[in-house]
Design a protein around this motif. Sequence first.
Motif, PDB file in Angstrom:
ATOM      1  N   GLN A  30      39.811  33.461  -7.304  1.00 18.54           N
ATOM      2  CA  GLN A  30      39.179  32.200  -6.946  1.00 18.54           C
ATOM      3  C   GLN A  30      39.621  31.779  -5.567  1.00 18.54           C
ATOM      4  OE1 GLN A  30      36.892  30.831  -9.067  1.00 18.54           O
ATOM      5  NE2 GLN A  30      37.279  32.668 -10.295  1.00 18.54           N
ATOM      6  N   GLY A  31      38.718  31.107  -4.827  1.00 23.15           N
ATOM      7  CA  GLY A  31      39.054  30.632  -3.495  1.00 23.15           C
ATOM      8  C   GLY A  31      39.079  29.119  -3.470  1.00 23.15           C
ATOM      9  N   MET A  32      39.962  28.559  -2.662  1.00 21.70           N
ATOM     10  CA  MET A  32      39.971  27.114  -2.489  1.00 21.70           C
ATOM     11  C   MET A  32      40.406  26.805  -1.063  1.00 21.70           C
ATOM     12  SD  MET A  32      43.459  25.711  -4.303  1.00 21.70           S
ATOM     13  CE  MET A  32      43.336  26.700  -5.783  1.00 21.70           C
TER      14      MET A  32
ATOM     15  N   PRO B 249      42.802  40.944  -5.069  1.00 26.66           N
ATOM     16  CA  PRO B 249      43.978  40.579  -4.277  1.00 26.66           C
ATOM     17  C   PRO B 249      44.013  39.082  -4.016  1.00 26.66           C
ATOM     18  CG  PRO B 249      42.329  41.633  -2.903  1.00 26.66           C
ATOM     19  CD  PRO B 249      41.863  41.784  -4.313  1.00 26.66           C
ATOM     20  N   ALA B 250      45.213  38.581  -3.792  1.00 24.65           N
ATOM     21  CA  ALA B 250      45.398  37.180  -3.421  1.00 24.65           C
ATOM     22  C   ALA B 250      45.781  37.111  -1.948  1.00 24.65           C
ATOM     23  CB  ALA B 250      46.469  36.537  -4.294  1.00 24.65           C
ATOM     24  N   TRP B 251      45.393  36.046  -1.280  1.00 29.75           N
ATOM     25  CA  TRP B 251      45.700  35.937   0.139  1.00 29.75           C
ATOM     26  C   TRP B 251      45.681  34.483   0.595  1.00 29.75           C
ATOM     27  CZ3 TRP B 251      41.385  33.610   2.002  1.00 29.75           C
ATOM     28  CH2 TRP B 251      40.145  33.930   1.432  1.00 29.75           C
ATOM     29  N   LEU B 252      46.342  34.246   1.714  1.00 35.86           N
ATOM     30  CA  LEU B 252      46.343  32.954   2.387  1.00 35.86           C
ATOM     31  C   LEU B 252      45.948  33.200   3.832  1.00 35.86           C
ATOM     32  CD1 LEU B 252      47.013  29.884   2.372  1.00 35.86           C
ATOM     33  CD2 LEU B 252      49.363  30.524   3.007  1.00 35.86           C
ATOM     34  N   LEU B 253      44.918  32.504   4.276  1.00 37.98           N
ATOM     35  CA  LEU B 253      44.328  32.756   5.592  1.00 37.98           C
ATOM     36  C   LEU B 253      44.246  31.446   6.369  1.00 37.98           C
ATOM     37  CD1 LEU B 253      42.871  35.200   7.097  1.00 37.98           C
ATOM     38  CD2 LEU B 253      40.732  34.195   6.271  1.00 37.98           C
TER      39      LEU B 253
ATOM     40  N   VAL C 266      40.797  41.471   3.406  1.00 38.20           N
ATOM     41  CA  VAL C 266      40.369  40.106   3.086  1.00 38.20           C
ATOM     42  C   VAL C 266      38.858  39.976   3.208  1.00 38.20           C
ATOM     43  CG1 VAL C 266      40.502  37.689   3.824  1.00 38.20           C
ATOM     44  CG2 VAL C 266      42.581  39.084   3.736  1.00 38.20           C
ATOM     45  N   TRP C 267      38.284  40.571   4.250  1.00 38.79           N
ATOM     46  CA  TRP C 267      36.851  40.473   4.519  1.00 38.79           C
ATOM     47  C   TRP C 267      36.005  40.867   3.316  1.00 38.79           C
ATOM     48  CZ3 TRP C 267      34.027  38.834   8.751  1.00 38.79           C
ATOM     49  CH2 TRP C 267      32.683  39.232   8.817  1.00 38.79           C
ATOM     50  N   ARG C 268      36.446  41.866   2.577  1.00 37.68           N
ATOM     51  CA  ARG C 268      35.655  42.395   1.466  1.00 37.68           C
ATOM     52  C   ARG C 268      35.802  41.593   0.176  1.00 37.68           C
ATOM     53  NH1 ARG C 268      37.461  48.498   3.009  1.00 37.68           N
ATOM     54  NH2 ARG C 268      35.614  49.092   4.191  1.00 37.68           N
ATOM     55  N   THR C 269      36.708  40.646   0.123  1.00 37.56           N
ATOM     56  CA  THR C 269      36.916  39.910  -1.122  1.00 37.56           C
ATOM     57  C   THR C 269      35.815  38.875  -1.327  1.00 37.56           C
ATOM     58  OG1 THR C 269      38.345  38.239  -0.086  1.00 37.56           O
ATOM     59  CG2 THR C 269      39.418  40.215  -0.965  1.00 37.56           C
ATOM     60  N   GLU C 270      35.513  38.616  -2.584  1.00 38.14           N
ATOM     61  CA  GLU C 270      34.438  37.682  -2.916  1.00 38.14           C
ATOM     62  C   GLU C 270      34.729  36.253  -2.456  1.00 38.14           C
ATOM     63  OE1 GLU C 270      30.743  36.626  -3.937  1.00 38.14           O
ATOM     64  OE2 GLU C 270      31.566  38.668  -3.939  1.00 38.14           O
ATOM     65  N   PRO C 271      35.974  35.741  -2.613  1.00 33.12           N
ATOM     66  CA  PRO C 271      36.226  34.379  -2.142  1.00 33.12           C
ATOM     67  C   PRO C 271      35.962  34.213  -0.648  1.00 33.12           C
ATOM     68  CG  PRO C 271      37.946  35.039  -3.645  1.00 33.12           C
ATOM     69  CD  PRO C 271      37.121  36.273  -3.381  1.00 33.12           C
TER      70      PRO C 271
ATOM     71  N   ARG D 266      43.270  26.130   6.164  1.00 31.22           N
ATOM     72  CA  ARG D 266      43.925  27.227   5.446  1.00 31.22           C
ATOM     73  C   ARG D 266      43.135  27.496   4.183  1.00 31.22           C
ATOM     74  NH1 ARG D 266      50.250  27.041   5.141  1.00 31.22           N
ATOM     75  NH2 ARG D 266      50.078  29.176   5.893  1.00 31.22           N
ATOM     76  N   LEU D 267      42.890  28.763   3.935  1.00 34.41           N
ATOM     77  CA  LEU D 267      42.143  29.200   2.771  1.00 34.41           C
ATOM     78  C   LEU D 267      43.065  29.996   1.863  1.00 34.41           C
ATOM     79  CD1 LEU D 267      38.975  30.592   4.581  1.00 34.41           C
ATOM     80  CD2 LEU D 267      39.331  28.264   3.747  1.00 34.41           C
ATOM     81  N   LEU D 268      43.038  29.680   0.583  1.00 35.78           N
ATOM     82  CA  LEU D 268      43.850  30.392  -0.389  1.00 35.78           C
ATOM     83  C   LEU D 268      42.937  31.014  -1.432  1.00 35.78           C
ATOM     84  CD1 LEU D 268      46.599  31.094  -1.750  1.00 35.78           C
ATOM     85  CD2 LEU D 268      46.374  28.905  -2.979  1.00 35.78           C
TER      86      LEU D 268
END
Length: 257
Positions: free
Chosen positions: A253-255, A226-230, A188-193, A246-248
């Motif tokens: 794209q991030g929201m 990748p997609a993720w929910l944090l 997750v850390w390396r993703t652009e969002p 919560r971050l999706l």
Amino acid sequence: MSVESPAHTIAPATAPSEVEVVHVGQEPPESWAAAVYLCGPTPADPAEPSWRPDAVAALRSLWSGAGRLVVFLPEPVPGGSYPAYADQIAWEEDAMHRSDVVLFWIPRDMARLPGLVSNIKWGAWCDSGRAVLGAPPEAERMAYLLHFAHALGVPVERTLAGAADAALRAVGPGAARGGGERAVPLAVWRTEPFRTWYAERRQAGDRLLDARVDWYAPQAGPDRAPAWLLTVTVAPGDGSDPVVSRLLAAQGQGMLM
């Protein structure tokens, strides 16, 4: 989710390579570049040697990233004792959630080392984007695990050294993280969002206290992220109470939810 102390300074990118083993019941260091959890059956017979020291030795010989590699080892220090069962489980769960890679080594022998608990843990982590599966060719009753490893694109190795190498290939050079940042795995850390969101929070003076990956889906192709929910716990820069959000991230794209 435990709330960590704020991230102070994190290891510089030029820090020398080192490997630190964290045994069950021990507190992890305040910062690291990468973290690997060694998951698999533990011999019940004290006369039966554990496979984990050999795994640690392999990781030590292979790690060349800048900074500290932490290896979580769910066994006590030599001569030590295990904590209470509930405390053991809690430590293992926390360590796995903080790890960048969960390295499974399952040399299953139904008479000596059945590894039934490892099946449950494999089921919980096989689709996390952080799993590596290792098992010698002679390991028994591994067809189901191997089927889903191949279906999910999980690296599979047939030697312990190969599994350690696969774990460090997944880690790459690592990334310096401290305090609450340690709860954000490299996947997750390396993703652009995430990087965009975190840069904005740092610029605002906020501090990341804790995080937990609730869902992760690996990239489906070379052009898809990748997609993720944090779930994150953040201390605002204005000194107000910590906020849980919560971050999706989906389709690159991030929201904020």
